[in-house]
Scaffold this motif. Structure first.
Motif, PDB file in Angstrom:
ATOM      1  N   LEU A  13      12.302 -17.488  88.258  1.00 50.00           N
ATOM      2  CA  LEU A  13      11.644 -16.326  87.653  1.00 50.00           C
ATOM      3  C   LEU A  13      12.641 -15.481  86.876  1.00 50.00           C
ATOM      4  CD1 LEU A  13       9.254 -14.496  87.173  1.00 50.00           C
ATOM      5  CD2 LEU A  13       9.601 -13.507  89.459  1.00 50.00           C
ATOM      6  N   ILE A  14      13.823 -15.312  87.437  1.00 48.37           N
ATOM      7  CA  ILE A  14      14.865 -14.565  86.727  1.00 48.37           C
ATOM      8  C   ILE A  14      15.193 -15.247  85.403  1.00 48.37           C
ATOM      9  CG2 ILE A  14      17.295 -13.884  86.792  1.00 48.37           C
ATOM     10  CD1 ILE A  14      17.001 -13.470  89.797  1.00 48.37           C
ATOM     11  N   ALA A  15      15.276 -16.577  85.421  1.00 49.72           N
ATOM     12  CA  ALA A  15      15.571 -17.325  84.199  1.00 49.72           C
ATOM     13  C   ALA A  15      14.445 -17.175  83.177  1.00 49.72           C
ATOM     14  CB  ALA A  15      15.791 -18.794  84.533  1.00 49.72           C
ATOM     15  N   ALA A  16      13.191 -17.142  83.637  1.00 47.66           N
ATOM     16  CA  ALA A  16      12.051 -16.971  82.731  1.00 47.66           C
ATOM     17  C   ALA A  16      12.089 -15.601  82.069  1.00 47.66           C
ATOM     18  CB  ALA A  16      10.747 -17.158  83.497  1.00 47.66           C
ATOM     19  N   ILE A  17      12.416 -14.581  82.861  1.00 47.36           N
ATOM     20  CA  ILE A  17      12.540 -13.228  82.305  1.00 47.36           C
ATOM     21  C   ILE A  17      13.705 -13.159  81.331  1.00 47.36           C
ATOM     22  CG2 ILE A  17      12.994 -10.808  82.879  1.00 47.36           C
ATOM     23  CD1 ILE A  17      11.584 -11.347  85.593  1.00 47.36           C
ATOM     24  N   LEU A  18      14.796 -13.842  81.664  1.00 45.14           N
ATOM     25  CA  LEU A  18      15.955 -13.875  80.778  1.00 45.14           C
ATOM     26  C   LEU A  18      15.618 -14.543  79.447  1.00 45.14           C
ATOM     27  CD1 LEU A  18      18.999 -13.498  80.280  1.00 45.14           C
ATOM     28  CD2 LEU A  18      19.378 -15.706  81.397  1.00 45.14           C
ATOM     29  N   ALA A  19      14.849 -15.623  79.500  1.00 43.32           N
ATOM     30  CA  ALA A  19      14.477 -16.344  78.277  1.00 43.32           C
ATOM     31  C   ALA A  19      13.695 -15.446  77.329  1.00 43.32           C
ATOM     32  CB  ALA A  19      13.665 -17.583  78.633  1.00 43.32           C
ATOM     33  N   THR A  20      12.709 -14.735  77.865  1.00 42.65           N
ATOM     34  CA  THR A  20      11.923 -13.820  77.023  1.00 42.65           C
ATOM     35  C   THR A  20      12.746 -12.600  76.627  1.00 42.65           C
ATOM     36  OG1 THR A  20      10.989 -12.833  79.039  1.00 42.65           O
ATOM     37  CG2 THR A  20       9.702 -14.543  77.957  1.00 42.65           C
TER      38      THR A  20
END
Length: 226
Positions: A13-20
């Motif tokens: 989830l942290i990576a998904a937020i980082l991507a956006t």
């Protein structure tokens, strides 16, 4: 004893937020960075100050029009599909601007970037609000806000360094590897927690929003020209 496992944010989830977040950061950074290049663009494309200002005006208009329909987009399409569209639009816009032979092509690239940024801005906060545990929600909203707040301070310095050392086109070229990294990271990590709904866009309201925003910007430009 309370169960703290539900309070933890998964690395995915942290990576998904980082991507956006990277996509948002790039969008806001390039917007402020290009303001530094106005004198260079005026000379290179032989245009006036009122024309070159459309670099910013068009971009902000597209973002402003895209954000209000984010609720519809979120319910109608999956988060990953929206991210792919946003990222590919931004990448296409960056490529167009990096090779733009004319100012009209440069504006087309800015239009595509505006669409990408408009979708990404809402997407990041949608992921945070839907998937982050309630106990960590304030922290992650603050982090998302920080990303959008820091970018305008980085943009002018980044734009000035690029324009003076390598040329204004490298503002866009340097963003490409970052956007590709964001794209790959988002594809791998963004997950869907709710099923999309087959809803229809309120076309009348959308047209009214577009007409209002465009009218307000044109009126402001007219007043400034007097």
């Amino acid at each position: 004893m309370t169960d703290n496992t539900t309070d933890k944010i998964s690395p995915k989830l942290i990576a998904a937020i980082l991507a956006t977040g990277i996509l948002n950061f790039a969008g806001i950074t390039v917007e402020t960075a290009m303001n530094i290049t106005f004198p260079i663009l005026i000379e290179q494309f032989n245009i006036g100050i009122s024309t070159v200002q459309w670099m910013t005006t068009l971009y902000l208009l597209v973002v402003a029009v895209t954000v209000p329909i984010s609720s519809f987009l979120k319910r109608r399409f999956t988060l990953k599909k929206l991210f792919i569209v946003a990222n590919l639009c931004f990448i296409a816009g960056v490529v167009l601007d990096a090779i733009a032979p004319s100012f009209s092509v440069l504006l087309l690239g800015r239009f595509a970037q505006g669409v990408g940024t408009g979708i990404a801005l809402a997407l990041m906060f949608n992921i945070i609000l839907e998937q982050v545990p309630r106990q960590k929600l304030g922290t992650m909203i603050g982090l998302g806000t920080l990303i959008t707040a820091v970018a305008p301070t980085v943009g002018p310095t980044f734009g000035g360094v690029m324009a003076s050392s390598l040329g204004w086109r490298y503002i866009f070229i340097c963003l490409l590897p970052i956007l590709i990294f964001s794209f790959i990271l988002g594809i791998m990590t963004i997950e869907q927690k709710t099923e999309p709904q087959k809803i229809k866009l309120d076309v009348v309201s959308f047209i009214a929003i577009v007409a209002t925003l465009v009218g307000a910007h044109l009126q402001a430009l007219f007043d400034n020209s007097l």
